[in-house]
Design an enzyme around this catalytic site. Structure first.
Site, PDB file in Angstrom:
ATOM      1  N   GLY A 150      37.652 -55.745  73.803  1.00 47.04           N
ATOM      2  CA  GLY A 150      38.549 -55.509  72.685  1.00 47.04           C
ATOM      3  C   GLY A 150      38.298 -54.144  72.082  1.00 47.04           C
ATOM      4  O   GLY A 150      37.222 -53.564  72.237  1.00 47.04           O
ATOM      5  N   CYS A 151      39.299 -53.631  71.385  1.00 50.26           N
ATOM      6  CA  CYS A 151      39.177 -52.280  70.829  1.00 50.26           C
ATOM      7  C   CYS A 151      38.129 -52.221  69.719  1.00 50.26           C
ATOM      8  O   CYS A 151      37.231 -51.379  69.745  1.00 50.26           O
ATOM      9  CB  CYS A 151      40.536 -51.793  70.320  1.00 50.26           C
ATOM     10  SG  CYS A 151      41.426 -52.951  69.267  1.00 50.26           S
ATOM     11  N   TYR A 152      38.226 -53.144  68.749  1.00 50.32           N
ATOM     12  CA  TYR A 152      37.206 -53.155  67.689  1.00 50.32           C
ATOM     13  C   TYR A 152      35.810 -53.397  68.280  1.00 50.32           C
ATOM     14  O   TYR A 152      34.863 -52.703  67.898  1.00 50.32           O
ATOM     15  CB  TYR A 152      37.523 -54.240  66.659  1.00 50.32           C
ATOM     16  CG  TYR A 152      38.614 -53.911  65.670  1.00 50.32           C
ATOM     17  CD1 TYR A 152      38.528 -52.791  64.845  1.00 50.32           C
ATOM     18  CD2 TYR A 152      39.710 -54.743  65.509  1.00 50.32           C
ATOM     19  CE1 TYR A 152      39.511 -52.513  63.909  1.00 50.32           C
ATOM     20  CE2 TYR A 152      40.700 -54.475  64.566  1.00 50.32           C
ATOM     21  CZ  TYR A 152      40.600 -53.361  63.760  1.00 50.32           C
ATOM     22  OH  TYR A 152      41.575 -53.097  62.828  1.00 50.32           O
ATOM     23  N   THR A 154      34.503 -52.596  71.102  1.00 48.70           N
ATOM     24  CA  THR A 154      33.957 -51.374  71.692  1.00 48.70           C
ATOM     25  C   THR A 154      33.437 -50.438  70.611  1.00 48.70           C
ATOM     26  O   THR A 154      32.352 -49.856  70.734  1.00 48.70           O
ATOM     27  CB  THR A 154      35.048 -50.668  72.529  1.00 48.70           C
ATOM     28  OG1 THR A 154      35.347 -51.494  73.646  1.00 48.70           O
ATOM     29  CG2 THR A 154      34.583 -49.300  73.020  1.00 48.70           C
ATOM     30  N   SER A 155      34.213 -50.326  69.533  1.00 52.85           N
ATOM     31  CA  SER A 155      33.826 -49.384  68.469  1.00 52.85           C
ATOM     32  C   SER A 155      32.578 -49.849  67.726  1.00 52.85           C
ATOM     33  O   SER A 155      31.931 -49.049  67.046  1.00 52.85           O
ATOM     34  CB  SER A 155      34.987 -49.197  67.485  1.00 52.85           C
ATOM     35  OG  SER A 155      35.019 -50.225  66.526  1.00 52.85           O
TER      36      SER A 155
END
Lengths: 348, 348, 348, 348
Positions: A150-152, A154-155
C-alpha cells in the site's frame, strides 16, 4: 532480443495510466494488453491523451484467459476483493503476477479477513510475497505472486523499520503517524469528496485510527523488526495530485544520538537506489519526489520532548504503487532492479 | 451616531488587507487611516483592487503621532520587534491598541526574550492582555493594549485548554501537535519559499519542534489550565491560501469516555459564538471556516492506542489574526463581540 | 564510449533545473559543470533536492573560460542581455552553444533592438540559427549558436505556420492569440506577483498586446510562411506550475474544409515525433503534455463566424525551453533528435 | 418588523449553498425552507458544515405547494427543463420567483427551443424578465418571474453592451470571446471531468463555439444595443474554484479614443454599485472579485491591430448566479438593491 511481454488488468485508473507511463520508457518489456470493463474497445489514447502515439492499444475486456495468452507477467490493478480470483486464475495459467490491490499483501489470513472480507484463495495468499524490495528483496525474484505494498505503508515502513530495531520505543507506547496524501490516492472513481471544488483549497483528516493500511503497516513492521509496534495512524487529504508525506512521532524510552539514528538508517539503506537519506537539517518535501520512485527520509530529534520525529516523502503513484510494481517486476524477470525507474522528479 | 475611528499601522500585508476587508462590513467603526512605509502615497485600491470603491484611503507613512490623532483605537500589524515601540507610543498617546505581532503576547518577559529579543517596554508587556476572548474575556474590555494571539496558538489552545483540565495526560508525557497552515501565514514578503512554483503541488514540514508559537501555546495553556503541558509542535506548509488544521495527539493516562470529552468542550464553549463543537463522527475541514471567524473542533477517541485526538480548523487570517483582532476591538469598545464578524465561510 | 560533455551557465532557475532533469536521463551526454552566481559553491542537490544522488555537482561561478574547458556544448540560461557576451565568448572559444535567452532568436537586428536593447554581437546574431527543428531543422546540425525559441512563440508558430501558408487569412486581418501560461514561465526570481497567494485561485491578463514574444512570433512566422501576419497576442497567467495553452483565432477570407486544415497540418508534421495532431473532436489539454516534449495541436472550424480556431498545448519548460534545447543539442551533436526526450506526461 | 420569507428549491448544489451563505447575512429576509431530492431530511449543516449554527434547516422534498406556503419569494436552482414547471406552479400559487436555470432567460421561445428543448410554459416565458439590473432594471421590480442571467453572459454582456452602441464594429465582423471559468461553474454533480485530479494543474477549452450561453449573450446584447452581434464564444476550464475572466476582442471598423471607450462605460455604469470600471492601465484579476458581487471591467486599445480588448472579471457564483439573484430579489421586494451584497472579495 525480443522484449518480455506484460499486461495490465484494470488499466483505466490512475495506477493503470501510471504503469503505462513508466512501462513506455522501459527498454526490456513490451506492453501487449490492457483491460478495462468500462472502456472496452476504446483506444487508450482517447482516455489518456498523454499516451497518444505512445500506447497504441485499445482497452480489452477483463478476460483472464486471453490476457494470459498475451503476456508473461501481469499487473492486476483491480479493487480489492475483485483481484483475488483474477490473480488466482493467472497463477493457475502459469503467469507471474504483481497485484496492486490489498488482496495479497497480508501474511496472516485472519488479519486480512478482519479488515477486508473472506479470502477465497488462502493458499495463494500464503505463497504470495510482500513486494517491498528494500526489506524483503530476497523473496521476490522467485515469487510468482507479489502483493504490492500500500502507498501509506511504504511511506511508513521504510523510515520506521530500521529505527524500531534500535529498541528506542517502549512496546506499550504509541507511535503517532500523521500522514498526508495527495488526491490521486483516492482513485479515479466518482465520488463527491473527490470533486475539484471539494478538495481544492481544503484539507481534512479522514478514517482517523481506522484506515486499512494500519494493520498492513503493523504486520510488516513486525516481520521486519521482530516486534509489532502500536501505531496510531491518521491520514489527511492534501489538495495536490501526487505525494504522501508521513510525519512519524516516536516517544523515546531511552536517550539516543543523531549518530545512532543515522547509523540505523544508513545500515539499512546506504546501498539502496530508491531510498535517499537526507543530511541532518534537511527535511523531505513532496516536490522532490513527484513522478520519481524515490523515498526521501529525514528526521529530527527533540530531546526536550524525548521524541524522535521521522519524515518520509514518496510519490504515491510511483514508489507507492506503479513504480514499486515495476521494481518488483524487474526482480521477478531477472532484470536490473532500477531499470526504467531512474527518472527524476518534475520540479517545479 | 458618529462611528468610532480606527486605524491600521502596517496595512500592506495579508493581515492588513484582511482587517480592511472585515472593517468594511462593520457598522459601528470607521477606518480613518492606514500606513505602509513601502507604499506611502499609494491608493489602497491600487495595491488591493478587491477594495476598490470600498476603501478610499491612501497609505500614509508610519507616523505614530499623526495616526494617533486620527483614531481612537489602532491595530498594529508590524513585524515583531518593530511593534514594541510603536505600541508603547500609541499607549502613551492614550490610544487603545490591538497588536497583531508577538510583542505583547507573552506574560513572562523572560520567555519572550528567550525566543525573540530583549523587550524594551517591559511594564507595558506586563500590563498587556492576551486577546483570546473565549478563555480570557473578562480582562479584555478594560485592557488598553491587547496582544492578539498567534494563529497556530489559537488553533491549539482552544481545543486543548478544556481537555487539559480533565487531567487525562501525565504531565511528563508529550502531546504531539501536527499542524498544517496555508501559505498566507508566511506573509506577503518576498522569499523563495513563498513563490507559487515552490509551494504549489508541494507539502513539507518546517521549524520542527522549533517554532516560536510553541512557547506561546505552552504559557497560555498553563494559564488556562493550571499546568504547563509538554508540547511537541510540528508545523507544515499547505498549498492553499488560508487555513490552519491542527491534529493534536494526547496519550491518555486514564480511561475517558466520549461524554466526558464532549462535556469538557461544551462546558467551555457551548455559549461561544465562534467555537463550533462538531457532533461525534464529524471532523473539521478547512473549507468550512475559510473567510469566517469560526474555530471548528472535533475529536476521535482511539482506545486501543489509549489516545485522544483533537482536531481544530480556523482561518489563519480571520480567527487566527484579523477576525480575532476585531473581536478584541469590539470588546474594548463596548460593542457586541460578534459585530461585523458573522460572515459565513466561502464554499466552495 | 566516452560521453559528450555539456555544461549549463545559469543553472539555478527553473530552466536550469529542467535541463538537469532531462540530461540526467540522456544516455550519450554527461553534465560536467553548472554555474550560478548566487549559489557558488553550493551542491546542486541542496537547492534542488529532486536531484539528490543524481547530479553530484556544485554550482560554479559564471567563469566562461573555465566552463569552456569543461564542455563541448554549453547551454546558456541567463537573462536576456546578460547572454549576449557570454555566448560570444563561448563561441570564440570554439564551443557550440544553445542559448535559452532571447538574445540570439531574432534574424533582424533592428527588431531585436526595438524590443530589447542594443545588440553588442551583431555578426553572431546574424550567424545564429532559430532552433525550432520542426520548421528549420536543416540549419541546426551545422549551427554553432542556436537561439532557442521562446515558450509562447513555440506554442503559436507550430500550429499557425502551416495554416498561414493556406492563404486563408487576409493579410490585413488580425489574428487573435489568447495564450495562457503556467507560473514557471515567470521564472524563479523574487517578485510580488509570483508569490503563491498572489497566483493561487487567481487568473489575469498581462502585457496585453505588448509582450516581447509577439515580434518573435511574427518574424519567424514570416520566415516560415512567406508573409508576416498581423498578430494580437494577449498572455494570461494560469495558477499551475507548467504549461501553455494558446487559443488562436483566425478570421477566414474564404471557405475552408476540415480536410484542408488537416492536410496542411499533416503535411507539416505527420513525421514529427514531438508534434501530435489530435483527431477531429479532440482538443488539447495541458496535462497531456506536462513534463513531456510534445506539442499537441487541435482545431475547430466555426463556419457561422467564418473563423478557424487553433489550439496548442506545450509544457513551457520542456518543448517551450529545456526540451527544445536538448532537441537542438541532439541535432548539433549528430545524435538521434529524440534521444532522452521520449518521456510521457505526468498524469495526473 | 417581520422579515420577508424566502425559500430555495434545489439547494444542495454550489448555487444553493451560495444563496444560503449570502442570505445568512441579509438583514431583511429569512430563509424558511430549502429543498433537495437527494438529501431529504438531512440537516443543511451536515452537507455544508460552513453553515453550522447559521442555517438550522433540514432539506425538504421538492414539494412546490408546501414550499409556496412557507415563502413569499422562491429561488429555483434546478437544472434547466426541470425548472419550467416548478416555476410555473409557483407562479400560479402567486409567488415571486427568481429562477437560476436557463428556462426563463430567453425572450424568444424559438431560440430557447433551438438550444434547449420545447418550452412547456411559453406564456410565462414571455412574461418573465431577464434579471440583469444594470441594463434592464426598470422591468425587475414589477416582475413576478425573473430569469437570472447565465454566468458567462453576465461577464460578457456588461462590458460589451455599452461598447456595441458606439458602432465600432462592423456587424459582419466577428467578436471573439475567450472566456475562462473556475470549476464551480460545472456544478456539484459527479462527472469524471470534475474530479480534482482531472482539473488540478490542467487547463483546456471546451464546447468551442457551441456553448448554450452564446445565444443568450447574443439575444440580450441585441436587446441592449439594438443590433445582434456576431460572437465567437470559446470557454475554457480554470483550475480554481470561483471566477470568470472574459477576454473580448473587437475588430474596429473605425478609429476610437480611450476617452470614447471610457465615456461609454462610464455613461452606462458610473452610478452602478456592482460594476467597477478600472482606471487606464489596470486590468481585472479574479481574486479582486472572489466572493463579491462586483463585475470589474478594464480595456486595452491596440491601434496597430485595429482592435479593442475588453476584460471582465466576476465571481461566477455571486454576480454570475446567487449574488445577482439576491440583487433581483431586493428589487422585487422593494428593498435597497445592494442590501446584503456589499461584502468584499476574499484576498488572498
Amino acid at each position: 532480443m525480443a522484449k518480455i511481454k506484460v499486461a495490465i488488468i484494470g488499466a483505466s485508473g490512475y495506477t493503470g495510466v501510471e504503469l503505462m507511463r513508466i512501462l513506455a520508457g522501459h527498454p526490456e518489456v513490451e506492453l501487449t494488453a490492457v483491460t478495462s470493463r468500462q472502456y472496452v474497445g476504446q483506444p487508450v489514447a482517447e482516455l489518456f491523451p498523454s499516451l497518444r502515439d505512445v500506447v497504441e492499444l485499445k482497452f480489452m475486456d477483463n478476460q483472464v484467459a486471453e490476457i494470459a495468452s498475451l503476456a508473461d507477467l501481469v499487473f492486476t490493478a483491480l479493487p480489492h476483493k475483485a483481484a483475488i480470483e483474477v490473480v488466482a486464475e493467472l497463477h493457475r495459467a502459469g503467469k507471474k503476477v504483481v497485484d496492486l490491490s490489498a488482496d495479497y499483501r497480508f501474511s496472516e489470513q485472519k488479519l486480512y479477513e478482519k479488515w477486508y472480507q473472506p479470502h477465497t484463495a488462502p493458499e495463494l495468499l500464503a505463497e504470495a510475497v510482500y513486494g517491498l524490495p528494500e526489506l524483503f528483496r530476497d523473496q521476490i525474484p522467485s515469487a510468482r505472486v507479489v502483493g504490492n505494498p500500500g502507498c501509506y505503508p511504504t511511506s511508513v515502513i521504510l523510515p520506521l523499520a530500521p529505527i524500531l530495531s534500535l529498541g528506542l520505543v517502549d512496546p506499550e507506547a504509541t507511535i503517532v503517524i500523521d500522514a498526508k496524501s495527495g488526491t490521486s490516492g483516492a482513485g479515479r472513481s466518482l465520488n463527491l469528496g473527490s470533486l475539484y471544488c471539494e478538495v481544492n483549497e481544503n484539507f481534512k483528516p479522514y478514517k482517523v485510527a481506522n484506515h486499512r493500511h494500519q494493520p498492513e503497516m503493523m504486520e510488516q513492521l513486525g516481520r521486519a523488526s521482530g516486534v509489532v509496534p502500536k501505531l496510531l495512524f491518521v491520514p489527511h487529504l492534501l489538495p495536490i495530485n501526487r505525494g504522501i508525506l508521513s510525519s512519524i512521532y516516536l516517544p523515546l524510552s531511552r536517550d539516543v544520538t543523531a549518530a545512532e539514528i543515522e547509523g540505523a538508517l544508513a545500515g539499512a539503506y546506504a546501498d539502496e537506489t530508491f531510498v535517499r537519506l537526507l543530511p541532518s537539517g534537511s527535511l523531505p518535501t513532496l516536490n522532490a519526489v513527484r513522478g520519481s520512485n524515490y523515498c526521501d527520509i529525514g528526521y529530527v530529534l527533540a530531546p526536550e520532548q524525548r521524541s524522535l520525529i521521522l519524515f518520509s516523502a514518496i510519490d504515491n503513484l510511483v514508489k507507492g504503487a506503479a513504480g514499486a510494481a515495476i521494481q518488483n517486476m524487474n526482480l521477478m524477470l531477472g532484470l536490473p532492479e532500477e531499470m526504467g525507474l531512474l527518472t527524476v522528479a518534475l520540479v517545479p
